[in-house]
Design an enzyme around this catalytic site. Structure first.
Site, PDB file in Angstrom:
ATOM      1  N   HIS A   1       5.600 -21.688  21.495  1.00  0.00           N
ATOM      2  CA  HIS A   1       6.403 -22.859  21.155  1.00  0.00           C
ATOM      3  C   HIS A   1       6.919 -22.690  19.737  1.00  0.00           C
ATOM      4  O   HIS A   1       6.214 -22.157  18.880  1.00  0.00           O
ATOM      5  CB  HIS A   1       5.554 -24.138  21.240  1.00  0.00           C
ATOM      6  CG  HIS A   1       6.375 -25.367  21.321  1.00  0.00           C
ATOM      7  ND1 HIS A   1       6.854 -26.011  20.201  1.00  0.00           N
ATOM      8  CD2 HIS A   1       6.828 -26.067  22.377  1.00  0.00           C
ATOM      9  CE1 HIS A   1       7.560 -27.051  20.585  1.00  0.00           C
ATOM     10  NE2 HIS A   1       7.570 -27.121  21.894  1.00  0.00           N
TER      11      HIS A   1
ATOM     12  N   ASP B   1       4.831 -26.840  29.752  1.00  0.00           N
ATOM     13  CA  ASP B   1       5.323 -26.366  31.052  1.00  0.00           C
ATOM     14  C   ASP B   1       4.302 -25.532  31.820  1.00  0.00           C
ATOM     15  O   ASP B   1       4.520 -25.227  32.989  1.00  0.00           O
ATOM     16  CB  ASP B   1       6.589 -25.513  30.842  1.00  0.00           C
ATOM     17  CG  ASP B   1       7.733 -26.348  30.318  1.00  0.00           C
ATOM     18  OD1 ASP B   1       7.921 -27.447  30.854  1.00  0.00           O
ATOM     19  OD2 ASP B   1       8.408 -25.923  29.373  1.00  0.00           O
TER      20      ASP B   1
HETATM   21  N1  ACO Z   1       5.174 -14.273  25.991  1.00  0.00           N
HETATM   22  C1  ACO Z   1       5.020 -13.133  25.266  1.00  0.00           C
HETATM   23  N2  ACO Z   1       5.353 -13.021  23.969  1.00  0.00           N
HETATM   24  C2  ACO Z   1       5.882 -14.109  23.371  1.00  0.00           C
HETATM   25  C3  ACO Z   1       6.075 -15.328  24.072  1.00  0.00           C
HETATM   26  C4  ACO Z   1       5.701 -15.390  25.421  1.00  0.00           C
HETATM   27  N3  ACO Z   1       5.848 -16.513  26.122  1.00  0.00           N
HETATM   28  N4  ACO Z   1       6.631 -16.241  23.230  1.00  0.00           N
HETATM   29  C5  ACO Z   1       6.781 -15.620  22.057  1.00  0.00           C
HETATM   30  N5  ACO Z   1       6.335 -14.330  22.142  1.00  0.00           N
HETATM   31  C6  ACO Z   1       6.296 -13.358  21.065  1.00  0.00           C
HETATM   32  C7  ACO Z   1       7.698 -12.860  20.714  1.00  0.00           C
HETATM   33  O1  ACO Z   1       8.048 -11.718  21.501  1.00  0.00           O
HETATM   34  C8  ACO Z   1       7.579 -12.557  19.251  1.00  0.00           C
HETATM   35  O2  ACO Z   1       6.859 -11.332  19.138  1.00  0.00           O
HETATM   36  P1  ACO Z   1       7.184 -10.306  17.914  1.00  0.00           P
HETATM   37  O3  ACO Z   1       6.811 -11.055  16.670  1.00  0.00           O
HETATM   38  O4  ACO Z   1       6.352  -9.113  18.211  1.00  0.00           O
HETATM   39  O5  ACO Z   1       8.664 -10.038  17.988  1.00  0.00           O
HETATM   40  C9  ACO Z   1       6.641 -13.657  18.733  1.00  0.00           C
HETATM   41  O6  ACO Z   1       5.844 -14.039  19.886  1.00  0.00           O
HETATM   42  C10 ACO Z   1       7.384 -14.882  18.170  1.00  0.00           C
HETATM   43  O7  ACO Z   1       8.223 -15.400  19.218  1.00  0.00           O
HETATM   44  P2  ACO Z   1       9.682 -16.013  19.021  1.00  0.00           P
HETATM   45  O8  ACO Z   1      10.508 -15.641  20.211  1.00  0.00           O
HETATM   46  O9  ACO Z   1      10.197 -15.681  17.675  1.00  0.00           O
HETATM   47  O10 ACO Z   1       9.383 -17.550  19.068  1.00  0.00           O
HETATM   48  P3  ACO Z   1      10.476 -18.707  19.139  1.00  0.00           P
HETATM   49  O11 ACO Z   1       9.936 -19.825  18.318  1.00  0.00           O
HETATM   50  O12 ACO Z   1      11.840 -18.225  18.852  1.00  0.00           O
HETATM   51  O13 ACO Z   1      10.474 -19.104  20.699  1.00  0.00           O
HETATM   52  C11 ACO Z   1       9.801 -20.007  22.759  1.00  0.00           C
HETATM   53  C12 ACO Z   1       9.696 -20.113  21.225  1.00  0.00           C
HETATM   54  C13 ACO Z   1      11.275 -19.998  23.176  1.00  0.00           C
HETATM   55  C14 ACO Z   1       9.169 -21.247  23.365  1.00  0.00           C
HETATM   56  C15 ACO Z   1       9.083 -18.731  23.217  1.00  0.00           C
HETATM   57  O14 ACO Z   1       7.722 -18.782  22.864  1.00  0.00           O
HETATM   58  C16 ACO Z   1       9.228 -18.490  24.718  1.00  0.00           C
HETATM   59  O15 ACO Z   1      10.242 -17.910  25.136  1.00  0.00           O
HETATM   60  N6  ACO Z   1       8.227 -18.956  25.558  1.00  0.00           N
HETATM   61  C17 ACO Z   1       8.352 -18.825  26.987  1.00  0.00           C
HETATM   62  C18 ACO Z   1       9.315 -19.879  27.522  1.00  0.00           C
HETATM   63  C19 ACO Z   1       8.715 -21.271  27.501  1.00  0.00           C
HETATM   64  O16 ACO Z   1       7.572 -21.482  27.902  1.00  0.00           O
HETATM   65  N7  ACO Z   1       9.528 -22.249  27.033  1.00  0.00           N
HETATM   66  C20 ACO Z   1       9.134 -23.647  26.977  1.00  0.00           C
HETATM   67  C21 ACO Z   1       8.973 -24.113  25.546  1.00  0.00           C
HETATM   68  S1  ACO Z   1       8.395 -25.759  25.474  1.00  0.00           S
HETATM   69  C22 ACO Z   1       9.713 -26.694  25.932  1.00  0.00           C
HETATM   70  O17 ACO Z   1      10.833 -26.451  25.628  1.00  0.00           O
HETATM   71  C23 ACO Z   1       9.432 -27.807  26.731  1.00  0.00           C
END
Ligand code: ACO
Length: 430
Positions: free
Chosen positions: A307, A365
């Site tokens: 998140h 979620d």
């Molecule tokens: N699975 C694996 N790795 C992940 C995940 C995940 N779900 N989420 C983040 N990471 C990793 C990224 O690859 C990144 O790794 P790195 O530092 O080696 O490059 C690190 O964690 C930071 O992640 P970001 O993408 O920079 O985080 P951001 O804040 O931009 O994205 C998000 C947040 C979109 C929620 C992301 O965690 C994601 O895509 N999760 C899966 C989708 C999801 O569940 N969305 C619902 C969010 S809650 C809502 O809107 C109701």
């Protein structure tokens, strides 16, 4: 305590006033810096930008805290209902019994849609995604209430109470009718004696010759689901609603834009993506461990994890995880294979350095799809369910923007990286 932050650019210093929130969170105000220095701040995807001051919802992502108007989500989830929390989010205070009765009655009376609007459903192919239909129908709904959708914010604010009840009630009717249209069944009309969530299940699953019977407390679980999704400060869809509202657009147009913003798999669409992921893991004979490895290698994303704001357990996921266990055991699915895979994935991720170092925890979620699936909601409709739940937050945020006389249109800046000026070349010379 500092009143200003001093920004140094070369030999020049600029004073930025500090703004302090109720919970002592701090920001420095850079609004005058461009005029004074020519610089703008850069924060792609707004990871560290306060876009507004708001009185609606507080989140502390480091500690896993969520409060609507100051009330902890755990207390509301334990004692309140979706409509009572909706009243709180929109009007700022918990209602008295009389206020709650009047509000419920207003929402109840607004449940039916104009028969002319029912004909709109004929225009959509049955393969349409329900989020596309929902967004289009909510925007069209404004055409039936021109006095509430004038794009004159003073007039729209005067009719806000009525418009809010119309949207809260009809978003549920439109969602259920979309489902009936897609499966080729006749529309079922709302019943006055049912609660908000009971009525939704009735419009979804009753038949003209037999009413839907909720034997497993599904309405209660749905009510909790809606309550937990009701607001979440400046997320992608709510920021969209505020952005559209800042241009003076009416409430119907603004929430319709919010539905589009919610649709994507990184936002509201994640609940649908979680069930798809769990099903694929199950079908491939994995118990979750192989999938965890592919998420770590960047080949897949563990949907429902991570998140932008929570760097701790999302408090809503904790509550929904328990609710999912309750609902599935009430229908005799306590050993549902997808629930088992979800439990395995959660444990494996919580024990794994990759997820621990990046502070990736289950978000709202992760478990919500299991509840919706148990309630018989098709996965394609999961994000629509999120939209029904998020309506109070969109309404309250629209109201906050529209009623702020000092609010300016939202207009971020950019750093242009395209070609420098060049001269037009006539077609025959290219
Ligand atoms: N699975 C694996 N790795 C992940 C995940 C995940 N779900 N989420 C983040 N990471 C990793 C990224 O690859 C990144 O790794 P790195 O530092 O080696 O490059 C690190 O964690 C930071 O992640 P970001 O993408 O920079 O985080 P951001 O804040 O931009 O994205 C998000 C947040 C979109 C929620 C992301 O965690 C994601 O895509 N999760 C899966 C989708 C999801 O569940 N969305 C619902 C969010 S809650 C809502 O809107 C109701």
């Amino acid at each position: 305590m500092e009143d200003n932050v001093t920004l140094k650019i070369g030999d020049n210093s600029y004073e930025c006033p500090v703004i302090t929130g109720t919970e002592n969170e701090k920001a420095f105000d850079i609004r005058k810096i461009r005029a004074e220095s020519g610089y703008i701040s850069y924060d792609e995807s707004y990871g560290n930008t306060g876009s507004c001051q708001s009185e609606i919802t507080f989140i502390n992502g480091e500690e896993g805290i969520l409060r609507y108007r100051g009330y902890p989500i755990e207390q509301l989830a334990g004692s309140s209902s979706f409509l009572e929390s909706t009243y709180l989010i929109i009007y700022g205070e918990l209602p008295s019994q009389e206020q709650l009765n009047l509000f419920r009655e207003k929402v109840r009376r607004s449940a039916e849609i104009h028969v002319g609007m029912e004909n709109h459903f004929d225009g959509f192919p049955t393969s349409s995604h329900p989020m596309a239909i929902l967004s289009a129908m909510l925007n069209s709904l404004g055409c039936y209430y021109p006095e509430m959708s004038s794009n004159d914010r003073h007039q729209d604010l005067e009719s806000f109470d009525d418009a809010a009840a119309v949207l809260l009630s009809k978003v549920r009717t439109i969602a259920a009718m979309t489902y009936r249209m897609k499966v080729g069944r006749p529309f079922i009309y709302p019943k006055p004696d049912l609660s908000y969530s009971e009525n939704f299940l009735h419009m979804m699953f009753s038949n003209p010759y037999q009413d839907f019977e909720d034997k497993s407390g599904l309405a209660e679980a749905l009510d909790l689901f809606f309550l937990l999704h009701a607001d979440h400060e400046q997320n992608c869809s709510t920021s969209t609603v505020r952005m559209v509202a800042s241009g003076g657009a009416n409430l119907f147009a603004s929430v319709s834009a919010g539905v589009c913003a919610l649709w994507g798999p990184l936002h509201g669409g994640a609940n649908q993506a979680v069930i798809k992921m769990l099903q694929e893991i199950h079908d491939s004979g994995d118990d979750g461990h192989r999938f965890i490895e592919s998420a770590k290698s960047g080949k897949a994303k563990l949907m429902g994890f991570g998140h932008r704001v929570y760097k701790n357990y999302d408090p809503r996921a904790r509550i929904l995880g328990k609710a999912a266990e309750r609902v599935l055991s009430s229908i005799g699915y306590e050993n549902d294979p997808l629930l088992n895979i979800a439990r395995n994935l959660e444990q494996a991720a919580l024990d794994d350095d990759y997820f621990v170092e990046r502070k990736l925890y289950p978000n709202v979620d992760f478990y919500s799809g299991l509840i919706l699936k148990a309630a018989g909601i098709p996965p394609e409709f999961f994000t629509v369910m999120f939209a029904i739940g998020r309506m109070p937050g969109w309404l309250a945020n629209w109201h906050e923007v529209a009623s702020n006389d000092k609010a300016r249109i939202h207009r971020p800046r950019q750093i242009y990286q395209g070609p420098a000026q060049r001269d037009y070349i006539p077609l025959e010379q290219r």
